[in-house]
Design an enzyme around this catalytic site. Structure first.
Site, short mmCIF file in Angstrom:
data_model
loop_
_atom_site.label_atom_id
_atom_site.label_comp_id
_atom_site.label_asym_id
_atom_site.label_seq_id
_atom_site.Cartn_x
_atom_site.Cartn_y
_atom_site.Cartn_z
N ASP A 10 1.63 35.59 19.78
CA ASP A 10 2.11 34.93 21.16
C ASP A 10 2.57 36.15 22.14
OD1 ASP A 10 3.65 32.73 22.58
OD2 ASP A 10 5.43 34.40 22.17
N GLU A 34 -2.66 35.10 22.67
CA GLU A 34 -2.35 34.32 23.72
C GLU A 34 -2.04 35.12 24.91
OE1 GLU A 34 0.50 32.40 26.52
OE2 GLU A 34 1.22 33.42 24.82
#
Length: 592
Positions: free
Chosen positions: A294, A337
Site C-alpha cells: 500500500d 499501489e
C-alpha cells in the site's frame, strides 16, 4: 539472531527470536526489543496479570523471560517503563490477538496445521505471460451471516462460500484487504497494530492457513494487502514503543502521515528488519502467493509529495525488501499501489529499479473512468484519454485496477459513474469492461463490480446480492462471468502484455465517431477489438489482411440485455469489410 543483520536492516527472520514462543514441557519464552526502556515486565493470564520481571539479554537492548506455565491461549502484554511511568503494549511480534476493542496478545502455537498445497507451490512461476484475473475483497463485508455489523463468516466458513464463487466466475487470484490485526473497523486494516497477527475478527491463525490452503487446492492464488508505510497511533501498539519513537519518527513533520497515522522510520535498520520479517512471515508461514504494498508513493517521496524529494532511505528499504523476499520465496508476486509517475517501479533492483513485479496503473484508471463520466459530445474532445496509456505502458509491468478506492466516499460505484440513465449506464459498463480486459496489462476488480453494484461499498454491510434478482444486474453478472472465462482461455489477451508484439492500434483517430479499434495477439491467435463509445449506431470500415472476422464476444448481445441477436456473426474481409457497431458497444472478433 544475527544482531548485525538486525541493525543493518537485513534480517527477515526476527519473528523466530522475538515474540512469544511456546515449547511443550518448557513453557513459553517471551522476548521483546525495547532499547530505551528502563524496565520491562510481562503481565498475563498465567500470572493473574501480576508483573513478572523481564531480564536484559543480548546487548542489553532486548528483554526476555521464560514462564513454565504460560501456554497457548493465554493472553499477555508487555509493561514498558520509561521516564517514571509505564504503558502496556501488545507484542509487536505476537502471532494472535484479542478481538477489538481489547488488545492483548495471545500465545499461539503455529505448528498445529499441515498444508496440503505442495502441487500448487511447486508450480508457481513467472506470471508475466500468464493470465492474472484478480478479485479484490474485504473479508468482512463480502457476505455476512446476519444483519449485525459483526456477523462475520470465519476464515474456515468463507472457504466454502468464496472459492466456488471464484471458480464459477473465472477469477484465478484473490486479493484480500489487510488481515493484520487492527483496532478500528473504519480503517479497513490499513492502520495496523499486529504485523504478525491475522485479525481475530474472522478466526484463528490456523483457520486462515486452511482458507489459503483450500484456495490453492482449487487453483486460486492469494495475495494479501501489506502496509509498509504507516501504523496505528494507538498507545498499546508500536507508537513510542519503548517510551521513545522507536518505530516512528521523532519529528511530526515527517512522522505523521496524511491519514493521521505514524510513519515508519525507514532509516532505521531495526525497523526495516521488522517489516522484512513481517512480510516473509506472511509469505512463508501462510503460503501466500504475493503481497500488494500500500501507498508505495509514500516510500518513494517524502509524505508522497514529489515536491519534497525522494526518500532515499525508504527506497533503499524497499529494494532490499523486494530482493530479500524474492531470494527466500521465488516467484512470489509483489504489487506496488503507486500513484506517482516515478519510473522504474517494476524494473529489477540490479538495474536501478525498485524490484516489484507489477504496478497498479492508477493513471489508466483515472483517465478511463473520467472518460466514461463525460457526455457523448464531450468524449470527442477527451478521445485521447483512452489512447494515452499506450504512450507509456511499456515503461512498467502494469495491472489495471478498479479497486475498493474507486467505489467509496462519494465517488460512486463503477456502473453509477457511467454517463446517462440506468440502461445507458449498464450498456456502457459492459463496453467499459470489455475495453479493460482487452487492454494490455493484468486485471483487478473489486467485489460487487461484477454484478453492477449501485450502492457504494461500506465495510459494515455485505454486498447487495439481492440485486441479482433484477434482470439488468443478472445479465451484467453473466457477461462478466463470460468475459472472465474468455480472458483466461484466450492467450492473445495476456501472452505478450509487456511486449509490443502483443498489441497493435488499427484506428485511434476516430475522434468525431468515438470509435477505437485495436488488435491483441499471441503466437496462436489474433483478436480484433472494436469499441463504439458514442450514443449512435455506426458502421466502421475495417481494412485488414485477414480473410474472416468471427464474433467472439458482443457486449450488446441480447442475453446481456443488449439488442443484438445471439447468433454467429462472421465477416468476410477480403481487403475490407463494414462492421456494424451499435451505440455503446464493444465487440471481439477472432481474425483468420
Amino acid at each position: 539472531m544475527d544482531l548485525g543483520n538486525f541493525y543493518n536492516g537485513n534480517s527477515f527472520d526476527v519473528h523466530y527470536y522475538l515474540g512469544a514462543h511456546y515449547k511443550k514441557g518448557e513453557g513459553t519464552t517471551f522476548r521483546t526489543y525495547a532499547p530505551a526502556a528502563e524496565r520491562v515486565c510481562l503481565i498475563g493470564e498465567f500470572s493473574d496479570w501480576r508483573e513478572r520481571e523481564m531480564n536484559r539479554c543480548e546487548n542489553g537492548q532486548f528483554w526476555e523471560v521464560t514462564v513454565p506455565d504460560a501456554a497457548p491461549g493465554h493472553m499477555y502484554k508487555y509493561r514498558i517503563y520509561h521516564g517514571g511511568s509505564f504503558v502496556d503494549h501488545c507484542d509487536p511480534y505476537g502471532y494472535y490477538a484479542e478481538l477489538r476493542p481489547n488488545n492483548a496478545s495471545i500465545i499461539y502455537d503455529l505448528s498445529g496445521y499441515t498444508f496440503e498445497d505442495e502441487k500448487w507451490i511447486s508450480q508457481r512461476h513467472d506470471t508475466t505471460q500468464e493470465p492474472l484475473n484478480v478479485y479484490e475483497m474485504h473479508f468482512g463485508s463480502w457476505r455476512k451471516k446476519g444483519d449485525e455489523e459483526t456477523d462475520w463468516y470465519t476464515y474456515t466458513e468463507m472457504a466454502d462460500l468464496l472459492i466456488p464463487y471464484l471458480k464459477e466466475y473465472g477469477y484465478n487470484y484473490l486479493e484480500i484487504m489487510p488481515l493484520n490485526e487492527y483496532p478500528n473497523d473504519l480503517s479497513w486494516g490499513y492502520q495496523p497494530t499486529g504485523y504478525f497477527a491475522p485479525t481475530s475478527r474472522y478466526g484463528k491463525p490456523n483457520e486462515l492457513k486452511y482458507f489459503i490452503d483450500q484456495c490453492h487446492q482449487n487453483n486460486i492464488g492469494v495475495i494479501l494487502d501489506f502496509v509498509p508505510v504507516h501504523f496505528a497511533i494507538d498507545s498499546f501498539g508500536l507508537a513510542n514503543y519503548d517510551g521513545t519513537p522507536l518505530y516512528n519518527y521523532p519529528n511530526n513533520a515527517v512522522g505523521m502521515s496524511e491519514w493521521g497515522t505514524c510513519n515508519f522510520q525507514h532509516s532505521r535498520g531495526d525497523v526495516c528488519s521488522f517489516l522484512n520479517s513481517s512480510a516473509y512471515y506472511w509469505l512463508s508461514e501462510y503460503h501466500l502467493d504475493g503481497l500488494r504494498l500500500d501507498a508505495v508513493g509514500n516510500l518513494i517521496y517524502w509524505q508522497g509529495d514529489a515536491g519534497r524529494g525522494e526518500n532515499r532511505d525508504a527506497m533503499r528499504f524497499i529494494q532490499k525488501f523486494n530482493t530479500g523476499l524474492k531470494q527466500r520465496v521465488p516467484n512470489c508476486l509483489l504489487f506496488a499501489e503507486d500513484s506517482s509517475s516515478f519510473n522504474g517501479v517494476t524494473k529489477p533492483v540490479d538495474q536501478g529499479g525498485l524490484g516489484f513485479d507489477y504496478k497498479w496503473d492508477l493513471g489508466w484508471m483515472n483517465d478511463t473512468l473520467d472518460f466514461f463520466m463525460k457526455t457523448p459530445d464531450e468524449r470527442k474532445d477527451c478521445y485521447h484519454k483512452l489512447t494515452f496509456s499506450m504512450m507509456y505502458f511499456y515503461n512498467e509491468h502494469f495491472i489495471l485496477p478498479f479497486s475498493h478506492d474507486e467505489v467509496v466516499h462519494g465517488k460512486k460505484t463503477i456502473v453509477d459513474k457511467m454517463y446517462g440513465e440506468y440502461e445507458e449506464q449498464f450498456a456502457q459498463a459492459r463496453a467499459l469492461y470489455m475495453y479493460m480486459y482487452a487492454h494490455t496489462g493484468k486485471q483487478l476488480n473489486f467485489m460487487g463490480n461484477e454484478f453492477g453494484q449501485l450502492r457504494e461499498w461500506h465495510e459494515f454491510r455485505e454486498q447487495d446480492w439481492d440485486m441479482l434478482k433484477y434482470p439488468m444486474h443478472d445479465a451484467f453478472h453473466q457477461m462478466m462471468k463470460d468475459l472472465n472465462h474468455l480472458y483466461l482461455t484466450h492467450d492473445a489477451f495476456w501472452k505478450y502484455d509487456y511486449q509490443e508484439k502483443g498489441f497493435e492500434w488499427i484506428d485511434c483517430h476516430q475522434e468525431d465517431k468515438t470509435i477505437y479499434v485495436f488488435k491483441r495477439m499471441s503466437d496462436e491467435e489474433t483478436i480484433v477489438c472494436f469499441f463504439n463509445f458514442s450514443n449512435k449506431d455506426q458502421i466502421y470500415t475495417y481494412k485488414g489482411e485477414e480473410k474472416t472476422l468471427t464474433l467472439l464476444l458482443d457486449s450488446n448481445n441480447e442475453k446481456y440485455n443488449g439488442t443484438d441477436e445471439d447468433v454467429v456473426i462472421e465477416y468476410e474481409v477480403d481487403g475490407e469489410t463494414e462492421v456494424s457497431l451499435p451505440a455503446y458497444t464493444a465487440m471481439y472478433f477472432i481474425a483468420k
